[in-house]
Design an enzyme around this catalytic site. Structure first.
Site, PDB file in Angstrom:
ATOM      1  N   CYS A  37      45.970  42.660  37.636  1.00  0.00           N
ATOM      2  CA  CYS A  37      45.046  42.222  38.692  1.00  0.00           C
ATOM      3  C   CYS A  37      44.052  41.158  38.242  1.00  0.00           C
ATOM      4  CB  CYS A  37      44.305  43.441  39.263  1.00  0.00           C
ATOM      5  SG  CYS A  37      43.226  44.278  38.088  1.00  0.00           S
TER       6      CYS A  37
ATOM      7  N   CYS B  59      42.916  51.420  32.805  1.00  0.00           N
ATOM      8  CA  CYS B  59      42.052  51.409  33.998  1.00  0.00           C
ATOM      9  C   CYS B  59      42.046  52.774  34.681  1.00  0.00           C
ATOM     10  CB  CYS B  59      42.518  50.326  34.964  1.00  0.00           C
ATOM     11  SG  CYS B  59      41.491  50.199  36.443  1.00  0.00           S
TER      12      CYS B  59
END
Length: 196
Positions: free
Chosen positions: A191, A93
């Site tokens: 997440c 990410c």
């Protein structure tokens, strides 16, 4: 002429303090939240980021990168996991989303830097000119490991104001400035995986 910085604001205390410190360092700041996937707390996190941006008097943007996040991070995670590997989606990410797509957006907007609330430090070697990544002062919060794949271009256009602080100091700054998220719980786990 004042340099511009795009602040990646997640709605958490760290990115909020990073925005404040960047503004205090004399940058013209733009707050930005990346919509990466649908989650229950996304609207509240975005509202917290917007609240801090309003308090700082800086413009605030929301960029939709859900499709890119799914393709680059989530699908990579699944492929890796199914192959028997141990994926680390935060590293992917950071490389492709925060310091990839968001950095591209920052440069389009005339910003010199993407600023985040990561606990890490960047220094430029005086002899070689290369940008070097260092651990944060707060060893318990250090996130340099998650940024180790950033290349020279990405490091040259990144700033991590919290690298010189402890988490306790960051929270104290947020409290002193009346940020809505000063006591917000730290994010943990992956997440996009429900319930950790």
């Amino acid at each position: 002429m004042m340099q511009k910085a795009l602040i990646g604001m997640s709605g958490g205390v760290d990115s909020s303090v990073a925005a404040l410190l960047t503004q205090q360092a004399g940058f013209q700041c733009i707050g930005a939240t990346m919509q990466l996937f649908c989650k229950d707390s996304a609207a509240a996190d975005c509202a917290d980021a917007r609240s801090v941006a309003r308090r700082l008097g800086i413009p605030f943007e929301v960029f939709d990168y859900k499709q890119e996040f799914s393709a680059k991070v989530m699908e990579d995670f699944v492929r890796s996991y199914e192959s028997g590997n141990t994926p680390n989606p935060c590293i992917v990410c950071n490389k492709f989303m925060k310091f990839g797509y968001l950095l591209e957006k920052a440069l389009e907007l005339g910003c010199s830097y993407v600023v985040t609330g990561h606990y890490a430090r960047i220094r430029q070697c005086p002899d070689t000119g290369r940008y070097l990544l260092y651990k944060a002062v707060d060893g318990a919060k250090d996130q340099s490991y998650f940024l180790a794949c950033l290349d020279q271009h990405q490091l040259a256009h990144s700033r991590f104001p919290l690298g010189e602080l402890t988490k306790q100091e960051a929270r104290a700054i947020a409290e002193a400035n009346g940020f809505i998220n000063a006591r917000k719980r730290d994010s943990q786990d992956i997440c996009f995986v429900p319930d950790g």
